[in-house]
Design an enzyme around this catalytic site. Sequence first.
Site, PDB file in Angstrom:
ATOM      1  N   ARG A  15      26.861  49.930  33.875  1.00 15.92           N
ATOM      2  CA  ARG A  15      25.748  50.862  33.846  1.00 15.92           C
ATOM      3  C   ARG A  15      24.429  50.110  33.681  1.00 15.92           C
ATOM      4  O   ARG A  15      24.399  48.933  33.354  1.00 15.92           O
ATOM      5  CB  ARG A  15      25.921  51.867  32.699  1.00 15.92           C
ATOM      6  CG  ARG A  15      27.021  52.869  32.902  1.00 15.92           C
ATOM      7  CD  ARG A  15      27.285  53.694  31.642  1.00 15.92           C
ATOM      8  NE  ARG A  15      27.907  52.904  30.587  1.00 15.92           N
ATOM      9  CZ  ARG A  15      28.234  53.370  29.387  1.00 15.92           C
ATOM     10  NH1 ARG A  15      27.978  54.626  29.086  1.00 15.92           N
ATOM     11  NH2 ARG A  15      28.807  52.586  28.487  1.00 15.92           N
ATOM     12  N   LYS A  75      24.267  49.982  26.272  1.00 16.88           N
ATOM     13  CA  LYS A  75      25.156  49.644  25.163  1.00 16.88           C
ATOM     14  C   LYS A  75      24.428  48.845  24.090  1.00 16.88           C
ATOM     15  O   LYS A  75      23.338  48.311  24.288  1.00 16.88           O
ATOM     16  CB  LYS A  75      26.365  48.849  25.668  1.00 16.88           C
ATOM     17  CG  LYS A  75      27.335  49.697  26.473  1.00 16.88           C
ATOM     18  CD  LYS A  75      27.823  50.922  25.725  1.00 16.88           C
ATOM     19  CE  LYS A  75      28.719  50.603  24.549  1.00 16.88           C
ATOM     20  NZ  LYS A  75      29.162  51.819  23.820  1.00 16.88           N
ATOM     21  N   TYR A  94      22.396  53.123  23.008  1.00 17.85           N
ATOM     22  CA  TYR A  94      23.515  53.450  22.120  1.00 17.85           C
ATOM     23  C   TYR A  94      23.713  52.281  21.161  1.00 17.85           C
ATOM     24  O   TYR A  94      23.671  51.115  21.570  1.00 17.85           O
ATOM     25  CB  TYR A  94      24.809  53.660  22.918  1.00 17.85           C
ATOM     26  CG  TYR A  94      24.838  54.930  23.730  1.00 17.85           C
ATOM     27  CD1 TYR A  94      24.839  56.177  23.107  1.00 17.85           C
ATOM     28  CD2 TYR A  94      24.882  54.895  25.117  1.00 17.85           C
ATOM     29  CE1 TYR A  94      24.861  57.345  23.846  1.00 17.85           C
ATOM     30  CE2 TYR A  94      24.910  56.064  25.868  1.00 17.85           C
ATOM     31  CZ  TYR A  94      24.901  57.282  25.226  1.00 17.85           C
ATOM     32  OH  TYR A  94      24.931  58.441  25.959  1.00 17.85           O
ATOM     33  N   HIS A  96      25.942  52.789  17.771  1.00 17.75           N
ATOM     34  CA  HIS A  96      27.238  52.940  17.081  1.00 17.75           C
ATOM     35  C   HIS A  96      27.357  51.936  15.927  1.00 17.75           C
ATOM     36  O   HIS A  96      28.266  51.105  15.874  1.00 17.75           O
ATOM     37  CB  HIS A  96      28.393  52.758  18.072  1.00 17.75           C
ATOM     38  CG  HIS A  96      28.390  53.768  19.187  1.00 17.75           C
ATOM     39  ND1 HIS A  96      28.651  55.108  18.982  1.00 17.75           N
ATOM     40  CD2 HIS A  96      28.147  53.627  20.514  1.00 17.75           C
ATOM     41  CE1 HIS A  96      28.573  55.749  20.137  1.00 17.75           C
ATOM     42  NE2 HIS A  96      28.257  54.883  21.077  1.00 17.75           N
ATOM     43  N   GLU A 118      22.964  58.095  20.240  1.00 15.89           N
ATOM     44  CA  GLU A 118      24.041  58.969  19.746  1.00 15.89           C
ATOM     45  C   GLU A 118      23.684  59.751  18.494  1.00 15.89           C
ATOM     46  O   GLU A 118      24.423  60.666  18.110  1.00 15.89           O
ATOM     47  CB  GLU A 118      25.326  58.157  19.493  1.00 15.89           C
ATOM     48  CG  GLU A 118      25.310  57.249  18.274  1.00 15.89           C
ATOM     49  CD  GLU A 118      24.718  55.883  18.538  1.00 15.89           C
ATOM     50  OE1 GLU A 118      24.807  55.019  17.652  1.00 15.89           O
ATOM     51  OE2 GLU A 118      24.148  55.670  19.648  1.00 15.89           O
ATOM     52  N   ASP A 270      34.571  54.057  19.622  1.00 19.13           N
ATOM     53  CA  ASP A 270      33.183  53.603  19.448  1.00 19.13           C
ATOM     54  C   ASP A 270      32.727  53.714  17.998  1.00 19.13           C
ATOM     55  O   ASP A 270      31.917  52.919  17.529  1.00 19.13           O
ATOM     56  CB  ASP A 270      32.236  54.440  20.306  1.00 19.13           C
ATOM     57  CG  ASP A 270      31.992  53.822  21.677  1.00 19.13           C
ATOM     58  OD1 ASP A 270      32.259  52.629  21.838  1.00 19.13           O
ATOM     59  OD2 ASP A 270      31.532  54.548  22.570  1.00 19.13           O
TER      60      ASP A 270
END
Length: 373
Positions: A15, A75, A94, A96, A118, A270
């Site tokens: 991505r 990411k 993101y 996490h 997120e 995740d």
Amino acid sequence: MIIGVPREIKNNEFRVGMTPAGVAEFLAHGHKLLVERGAGEGSSFSDAEYAGVGARLVASASAVYGEAEMIVKVKEPQPAEVAMLRRGQVLFTYLHLAPDRAQTEGLLHTGAVCIAYETVELPDGRLPLLAPMSEVAGRMAAQVGAALLQRPNGGRGVLMGGVPGVPPASVLVLGAGSVGFNAAYVARGMGASVTVMDLDLDRLRQIDRLWGTTVHTLHSNRRELERMVAGADLVIGAVLVAGAKTPVLVTREMVATMKPRAVVVDVSVDQGGCVETTRPTSHAAPTFMVDDVLHYGVTNMPGALPHTSTLALTNATLRYGLAIADQGWRQAVRNDPALARGVNVLDGHITHRPVAEAHGMECAPIEPLTRGT
């Protein structure tokens, strides 16, 4: 503002943080866009498309990080990327962080403004920047599970929909949120016998109203969970506590009772995973066996479907990214409580309580840190 879009370097992550159409919107607002050469190739967006809308292509990630005031990614930053972040720079991606202490400590030391997709949360509890990837991952989970059930891939050799005279696969979905709903949607479409478990009766009622008896619903409790796990051909973990480490629902003892070569696809990996025997894997080596049960724990599932995923992600993140660029991050956060909830690390402080609690660290109130210009 100068916005940078680097090429993703996580294992098999194809991505990219922004589509050419997204770049064009930022440029129309008067901002400058730097895109690392090759950043969009994995998502089928060429350098020529980015240059065609007015982005400036640069040769390296260091050039992007060195000049950009805001980094837009997909990411969490890998160690080499964390090392390039600087104080006051905005990272929008993101993260996490709850299950990842090393990354948390690394970001704290940079002094950067780290806003996690997120944990951007609307007043009604919806997570608008997690939702599109939850939809992709949920639908993908059923597809992946169906493939893994094939014997050459390590599974039991069970067809999701069965055939006349032969029962379909038994699929257990843990969690009735976006991931679980979409996993059940696709598994049902494949003809599997699907059961969704959740603590939220209202979510289960929604599923029942929509699909009736074609998808079974069960209130989650330990006894029912033990029974259903033992009988499942495929268990899909779709549990989420926003920004926090996922609670373990399926214990190692439960896994040991599963059918030989049954499959676990733990989408919640995740955030730590809801199956005790799950561990993070990659697209390069996605599966492993525990107690003769095949486990899939890829932490960036939508990265395997990058064109669809990048389009969906940009659709969701664009308005928030534009707000940060147009207003500056301080004003944007003050104006939008949902975006404020997305700030996880700021000026060397953790500002998102579930992350702080996961690591036993102090949580700083965000309001004093957003003052100034």
